[in-house]
Each structure stands twice: as structure tokens, then as C-alpha cells.
Design an enzyme around this catalytic site. Structure first.
Site, short mmCIF file in Angstrom:
data_model
loop_
_atom_site.label_atom_id
_atom_site.label_comp_id
_atom_site.label_asym_id
_atom_site.label_seq_id
_atom_site.Cartn_x
_atom_site.Cartn_y
_atom_site.Cartn_z
N GLU A 6 0.85 -1.20 0.00
CA GLU A 6 0.00 0.00 0.00
C GLU A 6 0.89 1.26 0.00
O GLU A 6 1.92 1.29 0.66
CB GLU A 6 -0.87 -0.02 1.27
CG GLU A 6 -1.82 1.16 1.37
CD GLU A 6 -2.66 1.13 2.65
OE1 GLU A 6 -2.20 0.56 3.66
OE2 GLU A 6 -3.77 1.67 2.64
N LYS A 24 -9.56 1.75 -2.25
CA LYS A 24 -9.77 1.20 -0.91
C LYS A 24 -11.18 1.53 -0.43
O LYS A 24 -11.60 2.70 -0.44
CB LYS A 24 -8.73 1.81 0.03
CG LYS A 24 -8.66 1.21 1.41
CD LYS A 24 -7.46 1.82 2.15
CE LYS A 24 -7.23 1.22 3.51
NZ LYS A 24 -6.03 1.78 4.14
N CYS A 72 -5.22 -3.23 2.48
CA CYS A 72 -4.95 -3.16 3.92
C CYS A 72 -6.21 -3.30 4.79
O CYS A 72 -6.69 -4.40 4.99
CB CYS A 72 -4.17 -1.89 4.24
SG CYS A 72 -3.20 -2.07 5.75
#
Ligand SMILES: NC(=O)CCC(=O)C(=O)O
Length: 294
Positions: A68, A141, A182
Site C-alpha cells: 500500500e 480502498k 490493507c
């Protein structure tokens, strides 16, 4: 640089990939995971990541993944400054490097994530490139990392980034891949959605914090994919090379057929967007997706 698709074309490709499950042509391949140090100099980060990707390819990896925000410190102080508009041919250095290195080495790249500027908003976005250097998918994300543990860690990713609202599954040369970034790992519904759509792999580029992240990154990764750890590393800069063998996964699934055992008559994923339900190959009653567990 290789030709590339605009964001809108890519969105169409993502929705087009909700096709029935197919066994990938390839059964064994090497994956290379690049863990690297990130500095506050974008040019250095890009050059460094390029070097590691090439090294992973040289070691035989046909799928290479970055972490990330590999091109930018994971801090709200930097996201705006480092953000790139991926459709701006002259202003997207990081994007261009990934495209070139995928083409130059004939590999699939899951490009970790990069701050993306899109229509006056910033997103934390993962770009997937094919061996032809073309962008195959983008995942922004979906679950932003906002945390307030007084005296320990306080961070609000949503101060800067806008959350994506689309799950991302992409058909590549090495199989069908679901993408999360993540904190997306903490939400099992996303992984279930990918599983129901026949993903062979789920990839989660990450930059976990050491207060809450360390407790979960390995445990939850295992829980999402029901598999043992075949390769790992410490916190150092490294390239982890491991073999993915779909035939072993298939054997295990035949021995323990969870898909058939799942009780779709009792619980199921529902379509919150009222889209046409997509039926999973092995289920009569388990219609899904684009939804959440009820
Ligand atoms: N970059 C992130 O999303 C951090 C997530 C994290 O550390 C967690 O505990 O969740």
C-alpha cells in the site's frame, strides 16, 4: 509507454468479469511480494520499486505485488502532494513506471496502492497491469482506516481520501483475482463476495500499523483464504518469492467441499444494489452478490 485504458473503460471491464467460475489455464506460477522502504522523495520511491519488481521478475515471478502507498509515505500530510491523475499521460510517473515494467518483463503487476486524484477527490487506489502493459483494473480502498486509540495511535485516512464503493475482481493470466487494500482485510464480507465470484486469489497490499495491525494481518489473511502460510518475512526490505499451486488448492477443496456444505437456505448474500443476482456454480439457493451477509 504501453497504451493504457481510461478509468471508465476499466470500470466496464470489472463488471464484465462476473462470469461463471473457470479453472485458470495455468496451475503453477511464482508470485513475488516486494516489501520496501518508502521515503518522502517520489522519484526515489518509483526508481526503487522498479528495481525490486525487475528483481522479482528475474527470480521467476509472473505475478508481482507492491505494498500500500509504495510511492508515498502513509501519512495524510503527503497524500495530496503525491497524488497522480492516472489519465494524465504526463503527470502520472508512478502509473507509467508500472505499465512499462509490466510490459518490459511480461508480468502481471498488482501495483500496491497510490494516491489517485480523480474528479477533485483523492482515492487510495490499486492498479493492476497485464503483461502487455495495459491497465486491467483499479480498486479504490473501500474501508478507510480511521482510528483513535488515545495515547497510542490516532489517524484519519478519511480526512484526505474518499472511499471506493466497488469491489474489484479481475481476470488475469494467473487467474481471477479479488483486490482489497490493507484495512479492507478486516471485512470478511468483501472476501466472501470475491469467493462467491470464483476468485482464485485475493490480494491485499498493506501498510499496517504496529499497534493494531500486527495482531491481525497474518491471522485474518489466513482466515480469508483458509490456507497455510507458505512464505513470510520480517519487517525488513525484501522480496518474498513463493509458488502458487492451484492443483493443491483444488485437491483440498475436493476433500473438504465447503461450497457444497454452505447453508444458503439459512443465510445468504443479498444484492443491495438490486442488480441481477449472479448464481454461484455449485449452489441452488445461494444467490449473490454485490451485497452483505444477512
Ligand atoms: N493502512 C491501513 O489500512 C492500516 C490498517 C491497520 O493497521 C489496521 O489495524 O486495520
Amino acid at each position: 509507454m504501453a497504451s493504457r485504458l481510461s478509468s471508465s473503460t476499466v470500470d466496464t471491464q470489472i463488471s464484465a468479469s462476473s462470469e461463471p467460475f473457470e479453472i485458470p489455464k495455468i496451475t503453477k506460477f511464482k508470485i513475488g511480494l516486494c516489501q520496501l522502504t518508502v521515503t518522502s522523495n517520489k522519484n526515489d520511491n518509483v526508481a526503487h520499486a522498479q528495481k525490486l519488481i525487475k528483481a522479482a521478475a528475474k527470480q521467476g515471478a509472473s505475478l508481482v505485488m507492491l505494498p500500500e502507498t509504495w510511492n508515498c509515505p502513509y501519512s495524510t500530510d503527503y497524500f495530496e502532494e503525491f497524488a497522480e491523475d492516472f489519465d494524465d499521460k504526463d503527470g502520472s510517473l508512478s502509473f507509467a513506471m508500472l505499465s512499462e515494467v509490466a510490459l518490459g518483463n511480461g508480468i502481471t503487476i498488482i501495483g500496491g496502492s497510490m494516491p489517485e486524484r480523480r474528479k477533485n477527490q483523492l482515492h487510495n487506489t490499486c492498479c493492476v497491469f497485464g503483461p502487455d502493459g495495459n491497465l486491467k483494473a483499479k480498486h479504490s480502498k473501500m474501508h478507510l482506516f480511521d482510528i483513535n486509540l488515545p495515547g497510542d495511535i490516532s489517524f484519519k485516512e478519511s480526512d484526505t481520501f474518499t472511499a471506493g464503493d466497488q469491489p474489484t475482481i479481475v481476470d488475469t493470466d494467473v487467474g481471477r483475482i479479488g483486490i482489497g487494500i490493507c484495512h479492507d482485510l478486516r471485512f470478511p464480507e468483501l472476501a466472501m463476495l470475491y469467493q462467491a465470484r470464483g476468485a482464485h486469489l485475493i490480494c491485499y497490499p498493506g501498510a499496517f500499523n504496529m499497534s493494531t495491525g500486527e495482531l491481525l494481518w497474518e491471522l485474518e489473511q489466513r482466515a480469508r483464504q483458509s490456507s497455510k502460510i507458505v512464505a513470510t518475512s520480517g519487517h525488513e526490505e525484501t522480496i518474498v518469492i513463493a509458488e502458487v499451486d492451484y492443483s493443491k488448492i483444488r485437491q483440498l477443496r475436493e476433500a473438504l467441499p465447503l461450497e457444497k456444505q454452505r447453508r444458503g437456505d439459512v443465510y445468504r448474500l443479498v444484492d443491495v444494489h438490486q442488480q441481477k443476482p449472479w448464481k454461484y456454480k455449485n449452489f441452488d439457493t445461494y444467490e449473490c452478490v454485490e451485497g452483505w451477509l444477512v
